[in-house]
Design an enzyme around this catalytic site. Structure first.
Site, mmCIF file in Angstrom:
data_model
loop_
_atom_site.group_PDB
_atom_site.id
_atom_site.type_symbol
_atom_site.label_atom_id
_atom_site.label_comp_id
_atom_site.label_asym_id
_atom_site.label_seq_id
_atom_site.Cartn_x
_atom_site.Cartn_y
_atom_site.Cartn_z
ATOM 1 N N TYR A 188 0.610 -1.448 -0.038
ATOM 2 C CA TYR A 188 -0.146 0.105 0.200
ATOM 3 C C TYR A 188 0.425 1.316 0.200
ATOM 4 O O TYR A 188 2.072 1.188 0.751
ATOM 5 C CB TYR A 188 -1.020 0.134 1.453
ATOM 6 N N TYR B 62 -3.028 5.142 8.204
ATOM 7 C CA TYR B 62 -2.246 4.195 8.582
ATOM 8 C C TYR B 62 -1.350 3.966 9.576
ATOM 9 O O TYR B 62 -0.390 3.582 8.901
ATOM 10 C CB TYR B 62 -2.477 3.953 7.253
HETATM 11 P P1 NAD Z 1 -8.987 -8.644 3.443
HETATM 12 O O1 NAD Z 1 -9.332 -8.798 4.949
HETATM 13 O O2 NAD Z 1 -9.566 -9.844 2.252
HETATM 14 O O3 NAD Z 1 -7.486 -9.546 4.186
HETATM 15 C C1 NAD Z 1 -6.702 -9.693 4.667
HETATM 16 C C2 NAD Z 1 -6.456 -11.316 5.277
HETATM 17 O O4 NAD Z 1 -5.601 -11.584 6.027
HETATM 18 C C3 NAD Z 1 -8.320 -11.634 6.068
HETATM 19 O O5 NAD Z 1 -8.162 -12.907 5.580
HETATM 20 C C4 NAD Z 1 -7.253 -11.618 7.905
HETATM 21 O O6 NAD Z 1 -8.301 -13.167 7.932
HETATM 22 C C5 NAD Z 1 -5.552 -12.574 7.124
HETATM 23 N N1 NAD Z 1 -4.927 -12.182 8.549
HETATM 24 C C6 NAD Z 1 -4.856 -11.559 9.620
HETATM 25 N N2 NAD Z 1 -3.760 -12.005 10.215
HETATM 26 C C7 NAD Z 1 -3.594 -13.605 9.685
HETATM 27 C C8 NAD Z 1 -2.588 -14.206 10.212
HETATM 28 N N3 NAD Z 1 -1.959 -13.981 11.389
HETATM 29 N N4 NAD Z 1 -2.445 -15.674 9.666
HETATM 30 C C9 NAD Z 1 -2.554 -15.425 8.468
HETATM 31 N N5 NAD Z 1 -4.259 -14.855 8.108
HETATM 32 C C10 NAD Z 1 -3.988 -13.741 8.787
HETATM 33 O O7 NAD Z 1 -8.109 -7.515 3.046
HETATM 34 P P2 NAD Z 1 -7.469 -6.692 1.777
HETATM 35 O O8 NAD Z 1 -7.508 -5.381 2.234
HETATM 36 O O9 NAD Z 1 -8.192 -7.444 0.855
HETATM 37 O O10 NAD Z 1 -6.155 -7.643 1.817
HETATM 38 C C11 NAD Z 1 -5.458 -8.159 1.575
HETATM 39 C C12 NAD Z 1 -4.017 -7.807 1.664
HETATM 40 O O11 NAD Z 1 -4.499 -6.383 0.791
HETATM 41 C C13 NAD Z 1 -3.557 -6.878 2.673
HETATM 42 O O12 NAD Z 1 -1.421 -6.868 2.380
HETATM 43 C C14 NAD Z 1 -3.506 -5.154 2.415
HETATM 44 O O13 NAD Z 1 -2.618 -4.671 3.544
HETATM 45 C C15 NAD Z 1 -3.517 -5.256 1.109
HETATM 46 N N6 NAD Z 1 -3.973 -4.001 0.397
HETATM 47 C C16 NAD Z 1 -5.508 -3.652 0.843
HETATM 48 C C17 NAD Z 1 -5.218 -2.657 0.213
HETATM 49 C C18 NAD Z 1 -7.304 -2.318 0.503
HETATM 50 O O14 NAD Z 1 -7.711 -1.076 0.500
HETATM 51 N N7 NAD Z 1 -8.436 -3.199 0.966
HETATM 52 C C19 NAD Z 1 -4.833 -1.822 0.143
HETATM 53 C C20 NAD Z 1 -3.557 -2.095 -0.690
HETATM 54 C C21 NAD Z 1 -3.298 -3.343 -0.078
#
Ligand code: NAD
EC number: 1.3.1.9
Length: 229
Positions: free
Chosen positions: A171, A181
């Site tokens: 991100y 954040y």
């Molecule tokens: P999401 O909630 O779908 O995915 C995050 C997942 O991480 C969840 O399923 C959660 O259960 C899992 N998780 C948390 N701790 C864990 C652990 N210890 N072991 C295993 N699983 C664990 O949300 P998302 O936003 O799709 O996130 C996915 C990735 O995308 C992350 O790296 C996030 O930082 C990144 N991201 C998200 C955004 C956004 O705006 N949503 C933007 C940029 C990057």
């Protein structure tokens, strides 16, 4: 066909689910790693057809998830799991969910994989500004959101076919100041990006494996909504 392991799928709203669908549409076999505390509800919802609408692929078929593995990516092997987590009802109901054990189980089940996706992050103090973040919260963010990728690659590399690829999600808060954040999440993403460069060098030489990260735009996933994004 290729086989993909996607770590960090616990519902149909996040990047992990969308990436799984894109890979399934391209013909890959899909394995997912689901955070242990979220496993029950995810599997129940899958079984009851709650995700059927969002399982639809462009050709009209439904994405098949061959297997759902319980995973907690902050623990590398059973020796690392503290007693309170071991005793926790949600964890005690599952087994083999440390990174090392998941890789071993995937190896026993399928032998090899071609694609590893890291789509997980956690920052317990994400709502605190960096200035108000505790050492414990900061280290927890880096453990769950950055080291978790190193650990996954470390343990999955030996079962990845040469020419394979890994990807994680980062991100822009790693390079620009994005208020809100917090909790060390901006630091964790900066580490993830730096590690991507170093690991691309190392895994490229060691196993002909590519390592990349995508700086994703904002998406209303469960994780993003939890921090009011
Ligand atoms: P999401 O909630 O779908 O995915 C995050 C997942 O991480 C969840 O399923 C959660 O259960 C899992 N998780 C948390 N701790 C864990 C652990 N210890 N072991 C295993 N699983 C664990 O949300 P998302 O936003 O799709 O996130 C996915 C990735 O995308 C992350 O790296 C996030 O930082 C990144 N991201 C998200 C955004 C956004 O705006 N949503 C933007 C940029 C990057």
């Amino acid at each position: 066909g290729k086989r993909a392991f996607i770590a960090g799928v616990a519902d149909d709203n996040g990047y992990g689910w969308a990436i799984a669908k894109a890979l399934a549409a391209a013909g890959a076999e899909i394995l997912v790693g689901t955070w242990v505390p979220a496993l029950n509800i995810f599997e129940t919802s899958l079984r009851r057809g709650k995700f059927d609408e969002s399982r639809k692929l462009p050709d009209g078929s439904l994405m098949e998830i061959t297997k759902v593995y319980p995973l907690d990516a902050v623990f590398d092997s059973p020796e690392d799991v503290p007693d309170d987590v071991k005793a926790n009802k949600r964890y005690a109901g599952s087994s083999n969910w440390t990174v090392k054990e998941v890789a071993e189980t995937v190896k026993n089940d399928f032998g090899t994989i071609d694609i590893l996706v890291h789509s997980l992050a956690n920052g317990p103090e994400v709502k605190n500004s960096l200035l108000e973040t505790s050492r414990k919260g900061y280290l927890a963010a880096v453990s769950a959101s950055s080291y978790s990728f190193i650990s996954l690659l470390q343990h999955f590399l030996p079962i990845m076919n040469p020419g394979g690829a890994t990807i994680s999600l980062t991100y822009i808060a790693s390079e620009r100041t994005i208020p809100g954040y917090g909790g060390g999440m901006s630091s964790a993403k900066a580490a993830l990006e730096s590690d991507t460069r170093v690991l691309a060098y190392e895994a490229g030489r060691k196993g002909k494996i590519r390592v990349n990260t995508i700086s994703a735009g904002p998406l209303g996933s469960r994780a993003a909504k939890a921090i009011g994004f």
